[in-house]
Scaffold this motif. Structure first.
Motif, PDB file in Angstrom:
ATOM      1  N   ASP A  27      32.916  40.426  36.095  1.00 50.65           N
ATOM      2  CA  ASP A  27      32.823  40.434  37.548  1.00 50.65           C
ATOM      3  C   ASP A  27      34.199  40.753  38.134  1.00 50.65           C
ATOM      4  N   PRO A  28      34.233  41.511  39.229  1.00 47.06           N
ATOM      5  CA  PRO A  28      35.523  41.839  39.838  1.00 47.06           C
ATOM      6  C   PRO A  28      36.200  40.593  40.394  1.00 47.06           C
ATOM      7  N   VAL A  29      37.507  40.606  40.369  1.00 48.87           N
ATOM      8  CA  VAL A  29      38.296  39.487  40.874  1.00 48.87           C
ATOM      9  C   VAL A  29      39.019  39.964  42.127  1.00 48.87           C
ATOM     10  N   PRO A  30      38.798  39.274  43.262  1.00 45.03           N
ATOM     11  CA  PRO A  30      39.499  39.706  44.479  1.00 45.03           C
ATOM     12  C   PRO A  30      40.996  39.395  44.358  1.00 45.03           C
ATOM     13  N   VAL A  86      50.399  39.943  46.623  1.00 45.68           N
ATOM     14  CA  VAL A  86      50.434  38.896  45.602  1.00 45.68           C
ATOM     15  C   VAL A  86      50.828  39.542  44.273  1.00 45.68           C
ATOM     16  N   ARG A  87      51.778  38.931  43.591  1.00 43.31           N
ATOM     17  CA  ARG A  87      52.217  39.463  42.301  1.00 43.31           C
ATOM     18  C   ARG A  87      51.144  39.242  41.243  1.00 43.31           C
ATOM     19  N   VAL A  88      51.061  40.203  40.314  1.00 35.99           N
ATOM     20  CA  VAL A  88      50.031  40.158  39.276  1.00 35.99           C
ATOM     21  C   VAL A  88      50.194  38.923  38.395  1.00 35.99           C
ATOM     22  N   ASP A  89      51.427  38.536  38.073  1.00 39.64           N
ATOM     23  CA  ASP A  89      51.616  37.367  37.218  1.00 39.64           C
ATOM     24  C   ASP A  89      51.102  36.097  37.889  1.00 39.64           C
ATOM     25  N   GLN A  90      51.186  36.018  39.222  1.00 40.74           N
ATOM     26  CA  GLN A  90      50.661  34.854  39.935  1.00 40.74           C
ATOM     27  C   GLN A  90      49.137  34.832  39.887  1.00 40.74           C
ATOM     28  N   VAL A  91      48.512  35.998  40.030  1.00 38.09           N
ATOM     29  CA  VAL A  91      47.051  36.077  39.963  1.00 38.09           C
ATOM     30  C   VAL A  91      46.580  35.681  38.574  1.00 38.09           C
ATOM     31  N   LEU A  92      47.232  36.198  37.530  1.00 38.14           N
ATOM     32  CA  LEU A  92      46.848  35.846  36.157  1.00 38.14           C
ATOM     33  C   LEU A  92      47.014  34.363  35.886  1.00 38.14           C
ATOM     34  N   ARG A  93      48.103  33.798  36.363  1.00 36.84           N
ATOM     35  CA  ARG A  93      48.333  32.361  36.149  1.00 36.84           C
ATOM     36  C   ARG A  93      47.221  31.545  36.814  1.00 36.84           C
ATOM     37  N   GLU A  94      46.799  31.960  38.009  1.00 34.15           N
ATOM     38  CA  GLU A  94      45.737  31.251  38.720  1.00 34.15           C
ATOM     39  C   GLU A  94      44.402  31.409  37.993  1.00 34.15           C
ATOM     40  N   LEU A  95      44.106  32.616  37.507  1.00 32.31           N
ATOM     41  CA  LEU A  95      42.859  32.864  36.815  1.00 32.31           C
ATOM     42  C   LEU A  95      42.789  32.097  35.494  1.00 32.31           C
ATOM     43  N   ARG A  96      43.900  32.027  34.809  1.00 30.30           N
ATOM     44  CA  ARG A  96      43.928  31.387  33.495  1.00 30.30           C
ATOM     45  C   ARG A  96      43.976  29.870  33.576  1.00 30.30           C
ATOM     46  N   GLY A  97      44.295  29.364  34.742  1.00 25.95           N
ATOM     47  CA  GLY A  97      44.292  27.921  34.937  1.00 25.95           C
ATOM     48  C   GLY A  97      45.542  27.282  34.571  1.00 25.95           C
TER      49      GLY A  97
END
Length: 91
Positions: A72-75, A80-91
């Motif tokens: 599923d697509p992730v908004p 927003v920096r990509v590393d911040q988005v990844l950190r949030e997605l990964r928990g």
């Protein structure tokens, strides 16, 4: 069957045309420092099937047996920096 010879540098520059000619039945001998090292040509009628390649160990079979589904697509918000988005997605 037509055959032509080309150097690696020229092949890189004209790869699309070389593949198109191969599909039409022409073979291209690739040279390095003037010596033939490889050839690009049409697939032969007896080209190896995937099952034979897997059986010989030349290719590994896919690990996934079910049909692939795109996640599923992730908004993501602008700025927003990509590393911040990844950190949030990964928990």
């Amino acid at each position: 069957m037509d055959t032509r010879s080309t150097g690696i540098r020229e092949l890189r520059a004209q790869l699309t045309d070389a593949v198109r000619r191969a599909a039409a039945g022409e073979r291209t001998v690739v040279t390095r420092s003037g010596r033939p090292v490889a050839q690009l040509g049409p697939l032969d009628a007896d080209a190896p099937a995937l099952e034979r390649l897997i059986g010989s160990g030349a290719v590994l079979p896919p690990r996934r047996t079910s049909e692939w589904r795109a996640p599923d697509p992730v908004p993501v918000w602008a700025g927003v920096r990509v590393d911040q988005v990844l950190r949030e997605l990964r928990g």
